[in-house]
Design an enzyme around this catalytic site. Structure first.
Site, short mmCIF file in Angstrom:
data_model
loop_
_atom_site.label_atom_id
_atom_site.label_comp_id
_atom_site.label_asym_id
_atom_site.label_seq_id
_atom_site.Cartn_x
_atom_site.Cartn_y
_atom_site.Cartn_z
N ASP A 38 94.40 28.26 70.24
CA ASP A 38 94.20 26.93 69.69
C ASP A 38 94.75 25.86 70.63
O ASP A 38 95.96 25.81 70.86
CB ASP A 38 94.90 26.84 68.33
CG ASP A 38 94.40 25.68 67.50
OD1 ASP A 38 93.87 24.73 68.08
OD2 ASP A 38 94.53 25.74 66.28
N ASP A 39 93.87 25.02 71.16
CA ASP A 39 94.26 23.91 72.04
C ASP A 39 94.88 24.37 73.36
O ASP A 39 95.70 23.67 73.95
CB ASP A 39 95.23 22.95 71.34
CG ASP A 39 94.52 22.08 70.31
OD1 ASP A 39 93.30 22.26 70.14
OD2 ASP A 39 95.16 21.22 69.70
N CYS A 78 89.78 21.42 67.37
CA CYS A 78 89.81 22.69 66.66
C CYS A 78 88.70 22.93 65.62
O CYS A 78 87.92 23.87 65.77
CB CYS A 78 91.18 22.90 66.02
SG CYS A 78 92.04 21.41 65.54
N LYS A 153 94.52 30.98 62.05
CA LYS A 153 94.06 29.65 61.69
C LYS A 153 92.58 29.62 61.28
O LYS A 153 91.75 30.33 61.86
CB LYS A 153 94.29 28.69 62.86
CG LYS A 153 93.94 27.25 62.52
CD LYS A 153 94.37 26.30 63.61
CE LYS A 153 93.80 24.92 63.35
NZ LYS A 153 94.19 23.94 64.36
N HIS A 155 91.14 26.19 59.23
CA HIS A 155 90.98 24.73 59.40
C HIS A 155 89.53 24.28 59.24
O HIS A 155 89.05 23.40 59.93
CB HIS A 155 91.53 24.30 60.77
CG HIS A 155 91.80 22.83 60.87
ND1 HIS A 155 91.88 22.17 62.08
CD2 HIS A 155 92.00 21.88 59.90
CE1 HIS A 155 92.13 20.88 61.87
NE2 HIS A 155 92.21 20.67 60.56
#
Length: 297
Positions: A38-39, A78, A153, A155
Site C-alpha cells: 500500500d503506497d 489506494c 486492507k 478500503h
C-alpha cells in the site's frame, strides 16, 4: 500501446481463471497468491533501485519471476487501485477516482461544477463503495473452484460492500479502514482495533498488524493444504500506508544508517518497508516449508 500494469496482471488472472474453469476436472490447480503493498513507491525496493531501503525478500521474489520496468498504474492511490485490480476497469468507469472507500456516506460518482480557486481543473466526485454488481477477481477465482481469502486492507466501502460480498470466503482485516485499523492514532498498527470484527484485539500490545495478518495467512495456507484445496489469496498488508509509524527498534536501527546526501533517508519509512519485506519473506518461507512453492503463482 502501453497498458496499465494492473490491467496486465488482471488479464493474466482472469485468463487463468477461465482456463482453470475449463480444465478443473483433469488437472491440479496452482495456488495463487496476490500481494499488494500500500503506497509503496516504485523506487522503494532494492530491486528497483533504492539507495537506502533494503528489501532482500522482495528482491528474491523478483529474481524468481518477472519485473515490470515500463508501465503505468491505473491510479496513484489506494481505493481506485484496488478497485481496478478487482474489476479490470479504469477508475473513471467504476466511479472510484479517489481514496474514498472509508467514507460512510454512500456517494455516487458526480461531475463537479465548481471547485476551490487553487484547482487547475475539475474532475468527478468519487464513489465510496465497490458495487456488488461488478464481477470481481474474487468471484472469478471462486467460480474456478478456488478457496478464496483476503488478508489485510480493503478500503472499498462499509458494509455491505465488504470482501465477503465480492467472492472472498475467508477474510481477516478487509473492512473500510483507509490505513491500519488501530484505535490509538499514535499506534495505529497495533491493537486494539477499531470497527474490525475480523481481527482479534486480545493480543499483546506490541503485535504489529502486518505480523499478525501474516501469521493468519500462513495458518490459512496450511489449512488449505491439509484439506487439499487450491487457494486464491489476496495478501494486502497495511504497510507502508500512513500514518508513518513503525517498530521503535527498527526506526532506531535505520537512524544510524541515514546519509544526509541521499534523497532516500527516512528511517521511519525504512522501518516500515523492512516490516513489509520481512513478512513477505515469511510467506515465501512458509510456501517452501509446506512444499507449496512449486505449485503457487
Amino acid at each position: 500501446m502501453k497498458q496499465s500494469i494492473m490491467a496486465v496482471v488482471l488479464h493474466v488472472f482472469v485468463g487463468l481463471s477461465a482456463m482453470l474453469t475449463a480444465s478443473a476436472a483433469d488437472r491440479s490447480k496452482p495456488n495463487v497468491l496476490l500481494i499488494m503493498a500500500d503506497d509503496l513507491g516504485w523506487r522503494d525496493t532494492s530491486c528497483y533501485g533504492s539507495t537506502f531501503y533494503k528489501t532482500p525478500h522482495i528482491d528474491r521474489l523478483a529474481k524468481s519471476g518477472m519485473r515490470f520496468v515500463n508501465g503505468f498504474s491505473a491510479h496513484p492511490s489506494c481505493s481506485p487501485t484496488r478497485c481496478s485490480v478487482l474489476t479490470g476497469q479504469y477508475p473513471i468507469r467504476t466511479g472510484f477516482t479517489s481514496a474514498a472507500g472509508h467514507l460512510k456516506e454512500k456517494r455516487e460518482q458526480l461531475e463537479h461544477k465548481t471547485g476551490p480557486g487553487f484547482y487547475r481543473g475539475l474532475g468527478p466526485r468519487s464513489t465510496t463503495y465497490l458495487d456488488t454488481s461488478y464481477y470481481t477477481l474474487g468471484e472469478a477465482m471462486k467460480d474456478a473452484g478456488y478457496a478464496t481469502s483476503l488478508f489485510g486492507k480493503w478500503h472499498l466501502g462499509h458494509k455491505p460492500y465488504i470482501p465477503e460480498a465480492h467472492g472472498f470466503d475467508y477474510v481477516r482485516g478487509g473492512r473500510h479502514h483507509p490505513g491500519p485499523p488501530g484505535k490509538d492514532p499514535k499506534r495505529q498498527f497495533y491493537p486494539p482495533w477499531k470497527d474490525c470484527e475480523t481481527l482479534d484485539s486480545n493480543l499483546p500490545a506490541n503485535t504489529h498488524v502486518d505480523d499478525y495478518i501474516t501469521d493468519l495467512a500462513i495458518k490459512h495456507m496450511k489449512e488449505m493444504k491439509a484439506k487439499n484445496k487450491s487457494f486464491f489469496m489476496c495478501y494486502w498488508p497495511y504497510s507502508v500506508h500512513a500514518p508513518f509509524q513503525s517498530k521503535p527498534e527498527l526506526i532506531e536501527k535505520w537512524k544510524k544508517r541515514v546519509d544526509p546526501k541521499d534523497p532516500q533517508r527516512s528511517p521511519t519509512m525504512a522501518a516500515m518497508i523492512e516490516v513489509l519485506d520481512q513478512n513477505i519473506g515469511r510467506l515465501m518461507k512458509a510456501l517452501d516449508k509446506d512444499k507449496l512453492a512449486d505449485n503457487t503463482i
